[in-house]
Design a protein around this motif. Structure first.
Motif, PDB file in Angstrom:
ATOM      1  N   PRO A 144      -8.781  11.642  -2.839  1.00  0.00           N
ATOM      2  CA  PRO A 144      -9.136  10.784  -2.034  1.00  0.00           C
ATOM      3  C   PRO A 144      -8.932   9.848  -2.826  1.00  0.00           C
ATOM      4  CG  PRO A 144     -11.101  12.696  -3.065  1.00  0.00           C
ATOM      5  CD  PRO A 144      -9.507  13.338  -3.656  1.00  0.00           C
ATOM      6  N   LEU A 145      -8.632   9.444  -3.719  1.00  0.00           N
ATOM      7  CA  LEU A 145      -8.523   8.778  -4.977  1.00  0.00           C
ATOM      8  C   LEU A 145      -8.096   7.105  -4.723  1.00  0.00           C
ATOM      9  CD1 LEU A 145      -8.942  10.865  -6.879  1.00  0.00           C
ATOM     10  CD2 LEU A 145      -9.123   9.954  -8.922  1.00  0.00           C
ATOM     11  N   TRP A 146      -7.847   6.230  -4.866  1.00  0.00           N
ATOM     12  CA  TRP A 146      -7.514   5.200  -5.120  1.00  0.00           C
ATOM     13  C   TRP A 146      -7.387   4.255  -6.094  1.00  0.00           C
ATOM     14  CZ3 TRP A 146      -4.578   3.576  -1.197  1.00  0.00           C
ATOM     15  CH2 TRP A 146      -5.582   3.195   0.902  1.00  0.00           C
ATOM     16  N   TYR A 147      -5.945   4.199  -6.235  1.00  0.00           N
ATOM     17  CA  TYR A 147      -5.779   3.359  -7.457  1.00  0.00           C
ATOM     18  C   TYR A 147      -5.584   1.881  -7.137  1.00  0.00           C
ATOM     19  CZ  TYR A 147      -5.737   7.736  -9.460  1.00  0.00           C
ATOM     20  OH  TYR A 147      -5.732   9.192  -9.694  1.00  0.00           O
ATOM     21  N   VAL A 148      -5.562   1.151  -8.557  1.00  0.00           N
ATOM     22  CA  VAL A 148      -5.044  -0.701  -8.308  1.00  0.00           C
ATOM     23  C   VAL A 148      -3.816  -0.317  -8.867  1.00  0.00           C
ATOM     24  CG1 VAL A 148      -5.610  -2.661  -7.942  1.00  0.00           C
ATOM     25  CG2 VAL A 148      -7.874  -1.331  -7.451  1.00  0.00           C
ATOM     26  N   MET A 149      -2.264  -0.550  -9.003  1.00  0.00           N
ATOM     27  CA  MET A 149      -1.030  -0.994  -9.594  1.00  0.00           C
ATOM     28  C   MET A 149      -1.765  -2.655  -9.606  1.00  0.00           C
ATOM     29  SD  MET A 149      -0.912   1.536  -9.931  1.00  0.00           S
ATOM     30  CE  MET A 149       0.907   1.688 -10.906  1.00  0.00           C
ATOM     31  N   ALA A 150      -1.639  -3.651 -11.115  1.00  0.00           N
ATOM     32  CA  ALA A 150      -2.274  -4.311 -11.203  1.00  0.00           C
ATOM     33  C   ALA A 150      -2.264  -4.746 -12.465  1.00  0.00           C
ATOM     34  CB  ALA A 150      -3.709  -4.984 -11.363  1.00  0.00           C
ATOM     35  N   TRP A 151      -1.570  -6.879 -13.310  1.00  0.00           N
ATOM     36  CA  TRP A 151      -1.319  -7.263 -14.057  1.00  0.00           C
ATOM     37  C   TRP A 151      -2.421  -7.169 -14.540  1.00  0.00           C
ATOM     38  CZ3 TRP A 151       2.812  -7.828 -16.095  1.00  0.00           C
ATOM     39  CH2 TRP A 151       2.881  -8.511 -17.289  1.00  0.00           C
ATOM     40  N   ASP A 152      -2.940  -6.862 -15.620  1.00  0.00           N
ATOM     41  CA  ASP A 152      -3.846  -7.597 -16.491  1.00  0.00           C
ATOM     42  C   ASP A 152      -3.670  -8.291 -17.508  1.00  0.00           C
ATOM     43  OD1 ASP A 152      -5.820  -6.906 -18.287  1.00  0.00           O
ATOM     44  OD2 ASP A 152      -6.217  -4.751 -18.413  1.00  0.00           O
ATOM     45  N   VAL A 207       0.895  -1.717   0.337  1.00  0.00           N
ATOM     46  CA  VAL A 207      -0.345  -0.215  -0.170  1.00  0.00           C
ATOM     47  C   VAL A 207       0.562   1.032  -0.086  1.00  0.00           C
ATOM     48  CG1 VAL A 207      -2.048   1.109   1.000  1.00  0.00           C
ATOM     49  CG2 VAL A 207      -1.759  -1.098   0.958  1.00  0.00           C
ATOM     50  N   ARG A 208       0.423   1.981  -0.496  1.00  0.00           N
ATOM     51  CA  ARG A 208       1.620   3.557  -0.723  1.00  0.00           C
ATOM     52  C   ARG A 208       0.735   4.607  -0.737  1.00  0.00           C
ATOM     53  NH1 ARG A 208       5.990   2.135  -3.529  1.00  0.00           N
ATOM     54  NH2 ARG A 208       6.367  -0.086  -3.187  1.00  0.00           N
ATOM     55  N   ILE A 209       0.923   5.644  -0.325  1.00  0.00           N
ATOM     56  CA  ILE A 209       0.362   6.934   0.186  1.00  0.00           C
ATOM     57  C   ILE A 209       0.917   8.123  -0.535  1.00  0.00           C
ATOM     58  CG2 ILE A 209      -0.694   8.389   1.530  1.00  0.00           C
ATOM     59  CD1 ILE A 209      -0.798   5.699   3.592  1.00  0.00           C
ATOM     60  N   THR A 210       0.612   8.522  -1.481  1.00  0.00           N
ATOM     61  CA  THR A 210       0.996   9.514  -1.894  1.00  0.00           C
ATOM     62  C   THR A 210       0.021  11.522  -1.371  1.00  0.00           C
ATOM     63  OG1 THR A 210      -0.684   9.863  -4.063  1.00  0.00           O
ATOM     64  CG2 THR A 210       1.068   8.610  -4.208  1.00  0.00           C
ATOM     65  N   LEU A 264      -2.195  -1.336  -4.137  1.00  0.00           N
ATOM     66  CA  LEU A 264      -3.042  -0.151  -3.570  1.00  0.00           C
ATOM     67  C   LEU A 264      -1.768   1.185  -3.903  1.00  0.00           C
ATOM     68  CD1 LEU A 264      -5.863  -1.295  -1.817  1.00  0.00           C
ATOM     69  CD2 LEU A 264      -5.764  -1.179  -3.729  1.00  0.00           C
ATOM     70  N   LEU A 265      -2.454   2.447  -4.147  1.00  0.00           N
ATOM     71  CA  LEU A 265      -1.881   3.443  -4.552  1.00  0.00           C
ATOM     72  C   LEU A 265      -3.141   4.754  -3.833  1.00  0.00           C
ATOM     73  CD1 LEU A 265       0.524   5.279  -6.024  1.00  0.00           C
ATOM     74  CD2 LEU A 265      -0.972   6.548  -5.635  1.00  0.00           C
ATOM     75  N   LEU A 266      -2.655   5.102  -2.758  1.00  0.00           N
ATOM     76  CA  LEU A 266      -3.924   6.031  -2.615  1.00  0.00           C
ATOM     77  C   LEU A 266      -3.233   7.907  -2.685  1.00  0.00           C
ATOM     78  CD1 LEU A 266      -6.923   7.994  -1.288  1.00  0.00           C
ATOM     79  CD2 LEU A 266      -4.990   7.425   1.068  1.00  0.00           C
TER      80      LEU A 266
END
Length: 245
Positions: free
Chosen positions: A193-201, A132-135, A188-190
């Protein structure tokens, strides 16, 4: 059907944990009767609770039964490792955004919460925290496009992320096109207030980022688990993505 099954099981597990908290001792037969499940199902649920770090103990003999370890958790607060991670992440987010009000001790509080759990529990938390990363805050123009995330999407993403299972999603891109994807939610990256999923597609056979609030539908692909792979690529992409926000 899969989502319904998960939700029913989740409700049952929450109810079981609530019964264990509320009573000093309870027999397995009594618990099974209250939950309206077979004794075999109850024992399987108890094993899952133990595997998640919740110390269910059994006292033998007359007057004995099942109970939670009295020393477990934060005083009277009983939490499993998923709930404790949510708590730790909330404190980490508060620390990251450096609010000047009522947060002078947030770092020490976070450390105390983390250290209050058993070692095995802490290891699980450490592994997930690294994913989990928070920016910083999202740009105002981006925040203006934010939508609330439906509860079913939140629940499915939560389960897939914690259990490292593939996730089927219907995703709406910037041009409003919707595609069906099978993804591995590695990080997961915040960017509040937006969360992003870093994923293998699996569709693109490449690393992709997905805004969580653009996921229209989500369900856990129960048969598919994943391992953390392509980590050099993920780390470089995470760094570039964070800098671009």
């Amino acid at each position: 059907m899969a989502k319904s099954s998960y939700q029913n099981k989740k409700d049952r597990m929450d109810r079981l944990l609530g019964l264990l908290k509320a009573e000093d001792h309870s027999t397995s037969l009594a618990l099974a009767k209250k939950l309206r499940v077979s004794h075999r199902t109850l024992m399987r649920d108890l094993e899952e609770l133990k595997a998640s770090g919740i110390p269910v103990e059994a006292d033998r003999g007359r007057g004995g039964g099942l109970r939670l370890n009295a020393q477990w958790g934060l005083g009277r607060l009983q939490v499993n490792y998923k709930e404790s991670l949510d708590l730790l992440l909330s404190l980490a987010i508060a620390e990251k955004f450096n609010s000047p009000v009522l947060l002078s001790s947030v770092k020490s509080l976070r450390d105390k919460v983390f250290q209050s759990f058993p070692e095995e529990h802490r290891k699980k938390l450490q592994l997930i925290r690294k994913r989990v990363r928070i920016t910083t805050y999202a740009d105002e123009s981006v925040r203006a496009t934010y939508d609330n995330v439906p509860a079913p999407v939140q629940n499915a993403l939560h389960e897939a992320f914690f259990e490292m299972r593939c996730l089927k999603i219907a995703y709406r891109d910037e041009k409003k096109n919707i595609t069906e994807r099978l993804i591995e939610p590695h990080y997961l990256l915040l960017s509040f207030p937006l969360w992003y999923v870093m994923a293998w597609d699996h569709l693109r056979q490449d690393l992709r980022s997905f805004r969580v609030d653009r996921i229209q539908k989500a369900s856990v692909h129960a048969q598919e688990t994943f391992h953390m792979h392509h980590q050099d690529l993920f780390q470089k992409t995470l760094q570039k993505f964070s800098e671009s926000l």
